[in-house]
Design a protein around this motif. Structure first.
Motif, PDB file in Angstrom:
ATOM      1  N   LEU A 281       9.210   8.037   1.157  1.00 31.33           N
ATOM      2  CA  LEU A 281       9.992   8.683   0.101  1.00 31.33           C
ATOM      3  C   LEU A 281       9.523  10.129   0.051  1.00 31.33           C
ATOM      4  O   LEU A 281       8.395  10.412  -0.348  1.00 31.33           O
ATOM      5  N   ILE A 282      10.393  11.063   0.467  1.00 33.35           N
ATOM      6  CA  ILE A 282      10.001  12.453   0.641  1.00 33.35           C
ATOM      7  C   ILE A 282      10.801  13.340  -0.312  1.00 33.35           C
ATOM      8  O   ILE A 282      12.024  13.209  -0.422  1.00 33.35           O
ATOM      9  N   GLY A 283      10.089  14.235  -1.000  1.00 31.75           N
ATOM     10  CA  GLY A 283      10.739  15.217  -1.865  1.00 31.75           C
ATOM     11  C   GLY A 283      11.363  14.635  -3.107  1.00 31.75           C
ATOM     12  O   GLY A 283      12.315  15.198  -3.644  1.00 31.75           O
ATOM     13  N   GLU A 284      10.838  13.518  -3.612  1.00 33.17           N
ATOM     14  CA  GLU A 284      11.394  12.856  -4.804  1.00 33.17           C
ATOM     15  C   GLU A 284      10.265  12.547  -5.777  1.00 33.17           C
ATOM     16  O   GLU A 284       9.315  11.843  -5.439  1.00 33.17           O
ATOM     17  N   THR A 285      10.351  13.086  -6.982  1.00 31.24           N
ATOM     18  CA  THR A 285       9.316  12.866  -7.995  1.00 31.24           C
ATOM     19  C   THR A 285       9.880  12.289  -9.289  1.00 31.24           C
ATOM     20  O   THR A 285       9.208  12.312 -10.317  1.00 31.24           O
TER      21      THR A 285
ATOM     22  N   GLU B 263      -1.344  -0.979  -3.994  1.00 34.41           N
ATOM     23  CA  GLU B 263      -2.606  -0.287  -3.761  1.00 34.41           C
ATOM     24  C   GLU B 263      -2.271   1.174  -3.462  1.00 34.41           C
ATOM     25  O   GLU B 263      -1.571   1.482  -2.493  1.00 34.41           O
ATOM     26  N   VAL B 264      -2.750   2.087  -4.314  1.00 42.78           N
ATOM     27  CA  VAL B 264      -2.459   3.506  -4.152  1.00 42.78           C
ATOM     28  C   VAL B 264      -3.576   4.156  -3.336  1.00 42.78           C
ATOM     29  O   VAL B 264      -4.748   4.055  -3.688  1.00 42.78           O
ATOM     30  N   VAL B 265      -3.203   4.811  -2.242  1.00 39.14           N
ATOM     31  CA  VAL B 265      -4.155   5.467  -1.338  1.00 39.14           C
ATOM     32  C   VAL B 265      -3.781   6.942  -1.242  1.00 39.14           C
ATOM     33  O   VAL B 265      -2.593   7.281  -1.146  1.00 39.14           O
ATOM     34  N   GLU B 266      -4.782   7.825  -1.267  1.00 35.81           N
ATOM     35  CA  GLU B 266      -4.531   9.261  -1.213  1.00 35.81           C
ATOM     36  C   GLU B 266      -4.880   9.832   0.155  1.00 35.81           C
ATOM     37  O   GLU B 266      -5.916   9.502   0.733  1.00 35.81           O
ATOM     38  N   LEU B 267      -4.001  10.693   0.650  1.00 33.54           N
ATOM     39  CA  LEU B 267      -4.209  11.416   1.902  1.00 33.54           C
ATOM     40  C   LEU B 267      -4.438  12.887   1.571  1.00 33.54           C
ATOM     41  O   LEU B 267      -3.550  13.558   1.040  1.00 33.54           O
TER      42      LEU B 267
ATOM     43  N   SER C 258       0.850  -1.191   0.000  1.00 39.92           N
ATOM     44  CA  SER C 258       0.000   0.000   0.000  1.00 39.92           C
ATOM     45  C   SER C 258       0.884   1.239   0.000  1.00 39.92           C
ATOM     46  O   SER C 258       1.826   1.351   0.792  1.00 39.92           O
ATOM     47  N   ILE C 259       0.584   2.177  -0.911  1.00 38.84           N
ATOM     48  CA  ILE C 259       1.382   3.395  -1.059  1.00 38.84           C
ATOM     49  C   ILE C 259       0.488   4.594  -0.768  1.00 38.84           C
ATOM     50  O   ILE C 259      -0.481   4.843  -1.483  1.00 38.84           O
ATOM     51  N   LEU C 260       0.809   5.341   0.281  1.00 38.69           N
ATOM     52  CA  LEU C 260       0.036   6.510   0.683  1.00 38.69           C
ATOM     53  C   LEU C 260       0.646   7.754   0.054  1.00 38.69           C
ATOM     54  O   LEU C 260       1.789   8.109   0.326  1.00 38.69           O
ATOM     55  N   ASN C 261      -0.128   8.422  -0.804  1.00 39.72           N
ATOM     56  CA  ASN C 261       0.330   9.627  -1.488  1.00 39.72           C
ATOM     57  C   ASN C 261      -0.327  10.839  -0.842  1.00 39.72           C
ATOM     58  O   ASN C 261      -1.543  10.999  -0.896  1.00 39.72           O
TER      59      ASN C 261
ATOM     60  N   GLY D 243       6.172  16.677  -2.169  1.00 38.17           N
ATOM     61  CA  GLY D 243       5.742  15.316  -2.466  1.00 38.17           C
ATOM     62  C   GLY D 243       6.180  14.352  -1.391  1.00 38.17           C
ATOM     63  O   GLY D 243       7.314  14.442  -0.887  1.00 38.17           O
ATOM     64  N   GLN D 244       5.289  13.431  -1.014  1.00 37.23           N
ATOM     65  CA  GLN D 244       5.621  12.440   0.012  1.00 37.23           C
ATOM     66  C   GLN D 244       4.837  11.164  -0.215  1.00 37.23           C
ATOM     67  O   GLN D 244       3.623  11.185  -0.390  1.00 37.23           O
ATOM     68  N   LEU D 245       5.563  10.040  -0.208  1.00 43.21           N
ATOM     69  CA  LEU D 245       4.961   8.715  -0.309  1.00 43.21           C
ATOM     70  C   LEU D 245       5.332   7.918   0.936  1.00 43.21           C
ATOM     71  O   LEU D 245       6.487   7.927   1.363  1.00 43.21           O
TER      72      LEU D 245
END
Length: 223
Positions: free
Chosen positions: A135-139, A96-100, A64-67, A121-123
């Motif tokens: 993963l913070i500040g990386e796009t 599974e992509v989840v949005e915050l 699960s990836i929280l964006n 950006g933060q995952l």
């Protein structure tokens, strides 16, 4: 008229003036009215959305990836596009992509340490409700993909090769390599041809235990 009656009359006049002014203003000015019921409904909706996010992070047999999403922020929008493309083209049900929603789900945003002032950006990565890392500040799409591969490989090593859902057209790597999935191997060789048998014409291979190798000439054709 006594002083007491004068004071009572003045109070009545003041009350009449105040109410009259308020009624008059009501015809021309729309006074703001605080809608407590609407605020209560929005708070209940935000809480329900937070609970839905928490449940999604507990999904089994997948990463699960929280964006963290901020309206109008280009970094969070770019990460959203990257994750959607990777899920479609490579990972499928393995992630599974989840949005915050940072603005409305402030409690969750605080729990994950979202920095609004320096947000780029933060995952956050989860498996079975357990946080694996961030993963913070990386796009960069390549960095995002490599990070997902690394977490998936660790999950396969931890839970076994059958922990993640299979991806159609892909085969799992062997146990010596912790990769999650690799393309199926293609058969080698040229279609319609066979490999020639090994050995040298006119010679016989020595049997086990035989010390001398005898070379016999091939039979000469009869005249």
């Amino acid at each position: 008229m006594t002083d007491e009656k004068k004071a009572a009359l003045i109070r009545r006049l003041v009350m009449v003036t105040v109410f009259g002014t308020a009624i008059t203003l009501g015809f021309f000015v729309e006074l703001p009215v605080w809608d407590f019921s609407r605020e209560k409904q929005e708070a209940a909706q935000n809480k329900a959305e937070e609970e839905a996010v928490r449940e999604a992070l507990k999904a089994e047999n997948r990463l699960s990836i929280l964006n963290s999403m901020i309206d109008g922020n280009p970094d969070s929008e770019k990460l959203k596009e990257i994750l959607e493309q990777l899920k479609k083209d490579k990972y499928g049900e393995q992630i599974e992509v989840v949005e915050l929603k940072v603005e409305t789900q402030k409690a969750l945003a605080d729990e994950h340490g979202v920095d609004l002032e320096e947000f780029a950006g933060q995952l956050d990565f989860y498996a079975d409700g357990e946080k694996l890392g961030s993963l913070i500040g990386e796009t960069d799409p390549f960095v995002v993909e490599q990070t997902i591969d690394r977490y998936l490989a660790g999950l396969v090593k931890r839970y076994g090769p059958n922990w993640l859902p299979k991806v159609p057209g892909m085969a799992r790597a062997g146990s010596a390599v912790p990769a999650v999935a690799q393309p199926q191997a293609k058969p080698t060789g040229v279609p319609g041809m066979q490999r020639a048998p090994s050995g040298v014409p006119g010679m016989t291979r020595a049997q086990p235990g035989q010390t001398n190798l005898k070379v016999e000439p091939a039979d000469s054709p009869k005249k």
